[in-house]
Scaffold this motif. Structure first.
Motif, mmCIF file in Angstrom:
data_model
loop_
_atom_site.group_PDB
_atom_site.id
_atom_site.type_symbol
_atom_site.label_atom_id
_atom_site.label_comp_id
_atom_site.label_asym_id
_atom_site.label_seq_id
_atom_site.Cartn_x
_atom_site.Cartn_y
_atom_site.Cartn_z
ATOM 1 N N UNK A 216 0.995 -1.322 0.185
ATOM 2 C CA UNK A 216 0.086 0.003 0.118
ATOM 3 C C UNK A 216 1.257 1.232 0.217
ATOM 4 N N UNK A 217 2.209 1.112 0.759
ATOM 5 C CA UNK A 217 3.238 2.177 0.680
ATOM 6 C C UNK A 217 3.188 2.649 -0.407
ATOM 7 N N UNK A 218 3.714 1.523 -0.824
ATOM 8 C CA UNK A 218 4.030 1.339 -2.521
ATOM 9 C C UNK A 218 3.543 1.980 -3.396
ATOM 10 N N UNK A 219 1.852 1.802 -3.073
ATOM 11 C CA UNK A 219 0.852 3.088 -4.539
ATOM 12 C C UNK A 219 0.664 3.878 -3.924
ATOM 13 N N UNK A 220 0.469 4.254 -3.551
ATOM 14 C CA UNK A 220 -0.214 5.203 -2.530
ATOM 15 C C UNK A 220 0.502 6.765 -3.062
ATOM 16 N N UNK A 221 -0.676 7.692 -2.715
ATOM 17 C CA UNK A 221 -0.034 8.669 -4.104
ATOM 18 C C UNK A 221 -0.612 9.925 -2.714
ATOM 19 N N UNK A 222 -1.097 9.599 -2.121
ATOM 20 C CA UNK A 222 -1.433 11.283 -0.913
ATOM 21 C C UNK A 222 -0.748 10.144 0.062
ATOM 22 N N UNK A 223 0.263 11.925 0.326
ATOM 23 C CA UNK A 223 1.271 11.897 1.724
ATOM 24 C C UNK A 223 0.529 11.442 3.088
ATOM 25 N N UNK A 224 -0.521 12.247 3.411
ATOM 26 C CA UNK A 224 -0.741 11.723 4.382
ATOM 27 C C UNK A 224 -1.281 10.187 4.694
ATOM 28 N N UNK A 225 -1.530 10.022 3.544
ATOM 29 C CA UNK A 225 -2.098 8.383 3.951
ATOM 30 C C UNK A 225 -1.385 7.445 3.745
ATOM 31 N N UNK A 226 -0.123 8.135 2.679
ATOM 32 C CA UNK A 226 1.590 7.164 3.639
ATOM 33 C C UNK A 226 1.741 6.834 3.910
ATOM 34 N N UNK A 227 2.127 8.490 4.752
ATOM 35 C CA UNK A 227 2.246 8.456 6.725
ATOM 36 C C UNK A 227 1.726 7.531 7.538
ATOM 37 N N UNK A 228 0.393 7.596 7.145
ATOM 38 C CA UNK A 228 -0.254 6.125 8.075
ATOM 39 C C UNK A 228 0.288 4.893 7.945
ATOM 40 N N UNK A 229 0.280 4.477 6.838
ATOM 41 C CA UNK A 229 0.313 3.402 6.429
ATOM 42 C C UNK A 229 1.392 2.746 6.679
ATOM 43 N N UNK A 230 2.653 3.777 6.447
ATOM 44 C CA UNK A 230 3.977 3.705 6.948
ATOM 45 C C UNK A 230 4.115 2.774 8.082
ATOM 46 N N UNK A 231 3.451 3.995 8.563
ATOM 47 C CA UNK A 231 3.676 3.301 10.708
ATOM 48 C C UNK A 231 3.265 2.220 10.803
ATOM 49 N N UNK A 232 1.481 1.897 10.331
ATOM 50 C CA UNK A 232 0.852 1.048 10.141
ATOM 51 C C UNK A 232 1.868 -0.487 10.282
ATOM 52 N N UNK A 233 2.175 -0.169 8.946
ATOM 53 C CA UNK A 233 3.717 -1.263 8.516
ATOM 54 C C UNK A 233 4.578 -1.813 9.618
ATOM 55 N N UNK A 234 5.143 -0.827 10.248
ATOM 56 C CA UNK A 234 6.403 -0.760 11.022
ATOM 57 C C UNK A 234 5.716 -1.273 12.170
ATOM 58 N N UNK A 235 4.128 -1.090 13.057
ATOM 59 C CA UNK A 235 3.795 -1.614 14.005
ATOM 60 C C UNK A 235 3.670 -3.230 13.781
ATOM 61 N N UNK A 236 2.785 -2.974 12.749
ATOM 62 C CA UNK A 236 2.633 -4.752 12.502
ATOM 63 C C UNK A 236 4.002 -5.585 12.927
ATOM 64 N N UNK A 237 5.019 -5.486 11.797
ATOM 65 C CA UNK A 237 6.261 -5.706 11.465
ATOM 66 C C UNK A 237 7.052 -6.169 13.575
ATOM 67 N N UNK A 238 6.814 -5.049 13.651
ATOM 68 C CA UNK A 238 7.165 -5.218 14.810
ATOM 69 C C UNK A 238 6.589 -6.265 16.045
ATOM 70 N N UNK A 239 5.323 -5.936 15.359
ATOM 71 C CA UNK A 239 4.197 -7.070 16.971
ATOM 72 C C UNK A 239 4.891 -8.651 16.685
ATOM 73 N N UNK A 240 4.820 -8.230 15.065
ATOM 74 C CA UNK A 240 5.328 -10.198 14.324
ATOM 75 C C UNK A 240 5.991 -10.725 14.645
ATOM 76 N N UNK A 241 7.770 -9.828 15.475
ATOM 77 C CA UNK A 241 8.409 -10.196 15.886
ATOM 78 C C UNK A 241 8.669 -10.403 17.455
#
Length: 494
Positions: A216-241
């Protein structure tokens, strides 16, 4: 040649992929992500050198989760295998022997003698299945220029696709969060096996969520939405570990390895603390797609300065951070006495009572053996004395018992007489020396007559058994015969 803006045709061809031969249907990839299709004239063509091939740079795209790369030539899959092995290529290589794909994309050509060839060409197809970049070269020996290909891939975006990938990712995240919370409750209750199972269920769900958020970050064109999705990816990856570490901790505690379980718990806690500092990924309903891109609801507030955001679910307060709470009771349950616990990299050991004085043990064993020897009168592990029996005396006693029983019941003749007892005693004994065995019946004797050693019945009516000679009756005779035979042999030289 197929022009930009056209719909990319789906073709199915044999291919050499990841060390195996199989068929590849481009329809499975078009419309799902970005597709790079590179046509080239042949394996080992003049554009290849001894060190690298003209497709080598395309391997870089295979590391992107949302980009699929394919090379297409008229060579067989066996030629593709040798080509890939020679240059270490990881790009799937399609075999267009009949020119099906070349015709569909308009890159088929012929040489001066009518041989069918494929032009060198590259097509970049976006996630909607539309050709966004198309370039062909008439020179078959010209190497592939990947710079415009990289630019074309980088320019492809789409908030609609990004929002759809976010929705799928959030579904996986919600699944992982539910399993994680249940596992944490089991962990606190010291239900180690249930906790381990729950964490093992949460880990792949969080991993899948992180993968979809990344796309989703790769395809996002809206900057604010990209920021939200990028932080969501970081949290999901942290919780997986963190889930992985906690599963290991629960497994160690279930098997009684408390120190190791506590160490895993400490490793997981650092990740949980990092996850607590990240806001919870907003629900998919917090976003909507407009003509200007993805619009964020009032519950999502992005801070452009620190590239973070805050999400107020239903405007009811802060995000739920229960996943990262450091519970003192839980720590005490894991580490035991928290005041005495110290982290160590040393393996779990058992000390104290298991350290034995082996000399003292050997002395105790020797004393015990002496005591047993005094009680039994037998030294060591050998048995002597009573087991040395006079077999002749035993047999005589048996004969006396048989004679006494015969007189008591009046049975002196027949199969149950003393003769059978003597015979049985011979077969029961181990040695036959000095003992008697039944004599061969005399053809002239009556069935009821009893005989002595000379064939006459004795006074007691008992039959005296002839002494059994176990010597080999042929001993000596055979040697004489052998000597006689050897004397008659015709031996050469004698």
């Amino acid at each position: 040649m197929l022009s930009e803006g056209a719909a990319a045709p789906a073709v199915e061809l044999p291919a050499y992929v990841d060390g195996e031969r199989r068929r590849v249907d481009l329809g499975d990839y078009l419309g799902e992500g970005i597709v790079v299709l590179a046509f080239y004239p042949a394996d080992f063509n003049p554009a290849c050198t001894m060190q690298e091939s003209d497709l080598g740079d395309l391997d870089l795209f295979t590391m992107q989760k949302d980009v699929s790369v394919f090379g297409v030539s008229p060579d067989s899959t066996y030629s593709h295998e040798a080509f890939a092995d020679r240059y270490g290529l990881h790009v799937p290589l399609l075999s267009d022997r009949e020119g099906q794909a070349a015709e569909a994309y308009g890159v088929a050509t012929e040489n001066g003698v009518g041989e069918r060839l494929i032009r060198r060409a590259v097509f970049v197809v976006d996630h909607r299945g539309t050709v966004q970049y198309a370039q062909a070269a008439d020179d078959l020996e010209a190497p592939l220029d990947v710079a415009p290909v990289k630019a074309a891939v980088g320019d492809i975006g789409g908030d609609d696709t990004a929002l759809e990938r976010y929705r799928v990712g959030h579904d996986h995240y919600a699944e992982g969060r539910e399993a994680f919370r249940a596992a944490m409750a089991d962990y606190e209750d010291r239900e180690w096996m249930d906790a381990r199972s729950g964490f093992e269920d949460a880990e792949p769900a969080f991993t899948a969520a992180a993968d979809h958020f990344d796309t989703a970050v790769r395809f996002a064109e809206t900057a604010d939405f990209e920021t939200v999705v990028d932080r969501a990816e970081e949290k999901a990856d942290t919780l997986a570990h963190a889930a992985s570490w906690l599963a290991d901790s629960a497994d160690a505690l279930a098997s009684g390895r408390g120190k190791r379980g506590a160490q895993y718990r400490e490793d997981a806690q650092r990740l949980l603390d990092a996850a607590t500092d990240l806001p919870e990924p907003p629900e998919s309903g917090a976003f909507r797609l407009t003509a200007d891109g993805v619009a964020l609801g009032d519950s999502v507030v992005v801070d452009p300065d620190d590239e973070g955001y805050d999400w107020r679910a239903d405007d009811a307060g802060d995000v739920d951070t229960g996943l990262g709470v450091d519970d003192a009771d839980l720590d005490a349950a894991v580490a035991g006495d928290a005041d005495d616990y110290e982290r160590s990299d040393e393996p779990d050991t058992v000390e104290g009572d298991l350290e034995m004085d082996l000399d003292a043990v050997d002395a105790a064993d020797a004393d015990g053996e002496d005591d047993r020897a005094e009680e039994s009168g037998v030294e060591g592990d050998t048995v002597e004395g009573d087991l040395e029996m006079d077999l002749d005396a035993v047999e005589a006693a048996e004969q006396a018992d048989d004679a006494a029983s015969g007189e008591s019941d009046g049975s002196t003749d027949g199969p149950s007489g003393a003769g059978d007892s003597d015979a049985d005693s011979v077969y029961r004994g181990g040695s036959t020396g000095g003992r008697e065995t039944p004599a061969e019946p005399d053809s002239g004797a009556e069935p009821g007559d009893e005989q002595t050693d000379d064939g006459e019945p004795n006074e007691a009516g008992e039959t005296s058994m002839e002494e059994l000679d176990l010597a080999d009756p042929t001993e000596g005779d055979g040697e004489d015969e052998e000597e006689d035979e050897r004397a008659n042999w015709d031996i050469p030289g004698r």
